[in-house]
Design a protein around this motif. Structure first.
Motif, mmCIF file in Angstrom:
data_model
loop_
_atom_site.group_PDB
_atom_site.id
_atom_site.type_symbol
_atom_site.label_atom_id
_atom_site.label_comp_id
_atom_site.label_asym_id
_atom_site.label_seq_id
_atom_site.Cartn_x
_atom_site.Cartn_y
_atom_site.Cartn_z
ATOM 1 N N UNK A 123 65.304 -58.765 81.725
ATOM 2 C CA UNK A 123 65.468 -58.982 83.274
ATOM 3 C C UNK A 123 63.932 -59.261 83.811
ATOM 4 N N UNK A 124 62.913 -58.457 83.117
ATOM 5 C CA UNK A 124 61.521 -58.457 83.618
ATOM 6 C C UNK A 124 60.798 -59.862 83.082
ATOM 7 N N UNK A 125 61.476 -60.636 82.111
ATOM 8 C CA UNK A 125 61.113 -61.801 81.593
ATOM 9 C C UNK A 125 60.226 -61.603 80.814
ATOM 10 N N UNK A 126 60.163 -60.765 79.804
ATOM 11 C CA UNK A 126 59.124 -60.518 78.689
ATOM 12 C C UNK A 126 59.972 -60.955 77.650
ATOM 13 N N UNK A 127 59.138 -61.853 76.720
ATOM 14 C CA UNK A 127 59.873 -62.449 75.740
ATOM 15 C C UNK A 127 59.748 -61.455 74.514
ATOM 16 N N UNK A 128 60.580 -61.574 73.540
ATOM 17 C CA UNK A 128 60.757 -60.890 72.375
ATOM 18 C C UNK A 128 59.553 -61.240 71.655
ATOM 19 N N UNK A 129 59.162 -62.401 71.729
ATOM 20 C CA UNK A 129 57.907 -62.798 70.785
ATOM 21 C C UNK A 129 56.601 -61.927 71.056
ATOM 22 N N UNK A 130 56.595 -61.176 72.174
ATOM 23 C CA UNK A 130 55.485 -60.460 72.430
ATOM 24 C C UNK A 130 55.649 -58.880 71.881
ATOM 25 N N UNK A 131 56.846 -58.777 71.222
ATOM 26 C CA UNK A 131 56.935 -57.367 70.578
ATOM 27 C C UNK A 131 56.245 -57.352 69.169
ATOM 28 N N UNK A 132 55.764 -56.382 68.803
ATOM 29 C CA UNK A 132 55.021 -56.132 67.588
ATOM 30 C C UNK A 132 56.319 -55.454 66.924
ATOM 31 N N UNK A 168 66.540 -52.942 76.039
ATOM 32 C CA UNK A 168 66.527 -54.288 76.086
ATOM 33 C C UNK A 168 66.944 -55.194 77.189
ATOM 34 N N UNK A 169 68.074 -54.809 77.780
ATOM 35 C CA UNK A 169 68.411 -55.669 78.953
ATOM 36 C C UNK A 169 67.636 -55.514 80.065
ATOM 37 N N UNK A 170 66.772 -54.324 80.413
ATOM 38 C CA UNK A 170 65.810 -54.533 81.506
ATOM 39 C C UNK A 170 64.602 -55.004 81.078
ATOM 40 N N UNK A 181 55.883 -48.698 74.468
ATOM 41 C CA UNK A 181 57.541 -48.331 74.452
ATOM 42 C C UNK A 181 57.967 -49.194 73.011
ATOM 43 N N UNK A 182 59.023 -48.284 72.692
ATOM 44 C CA UNK A 182 59.927 -48.940 71.695
ATOM 45 C C UNK A 182 60.932 -49.580 72.378
ATOM 46 N N UNK A 183 61.327 -50.930 71.985
ATOM 47 C CA UNK A 183 62.339 -51.839 72.589
ATOM 48 C C UNK A 183 63.516 -51.499 72.052
#
Length: 151
Positions: free
Chosen positions: A61-70, A56-58, A109-111
């Motif tokens: 840092x990439x600026x990807x929102x948790x909202x994009x997670x399935x 999750x930390x990485x 990927x699993x976050x």
């Protein structure tokens, strides 16, 4: 960091692939690669793990929102038996190698929110997708690329 490479005419390793003497070592195979147009360092290649893990930390840092997670209901068991719930999964482009020996595949990927010395763990799933083989002895990851024969 160690080398990512390809070999034309089939995937194999030889003594020519050795950069330094490998008498005694037990280093993990750690690479860098491009994930979703970001250069990501500290990617552990581990064929014992079935999933591809993004810490999750990485991810943040990439600026990807948790909202994009399935959302996904999957628990992972760590080395010491602790259970870590996946925050979700996301499919992102992973690019290995450099032009002209470069291959890009979509990887799921699993976050997970867990501490790690690595940013990503590349497991059996992505190794299969890339038809990649790894050698901890040679400290290399080989895979076929477009225009190169895979025997």
């Amino acid at each position: 960091m160690y080398e990512i490479g390809t070999i034309q005419g089939g995937l194999s390793f030889s003594d020519n692939d050795l950069e330094n003497p490998r008498d005694t070592h037990n280093d993990a195979l750690v690479i860098s690669a491009t994930i979703s147009n970001f250069w990501v360092k500290k990617i552990l290649v581990d064929s014992r793990i079935s999933a591809d893990i993004f810490f999750h930390d990485a991810f943040v840092k990439m600026g990807i929102s948790n909202a994009q997670l399935t959302p996904i209901n999957t628990a992972l068991v760590g080395f010491s038996g602790e259970v870590v719930e996946a925050l979700g999964e996301i499919t992102l482009p992973l690019s290995l190698g450099s032009y002209p020996k470069r291959s890009t595949k979509m990887v799921k990927f699993l976050v997970v929110k867990s501490s790690s010395a690595y940013n990503v763990i590349m497991g059996r799933s992505s190794l299969y997708i890339f038809q990649a083989i790894s050698s901890t002895y040679h400290m290399k990851l080989n895979f076929p690329t477009p225009g190169h024969l895979n025997l």
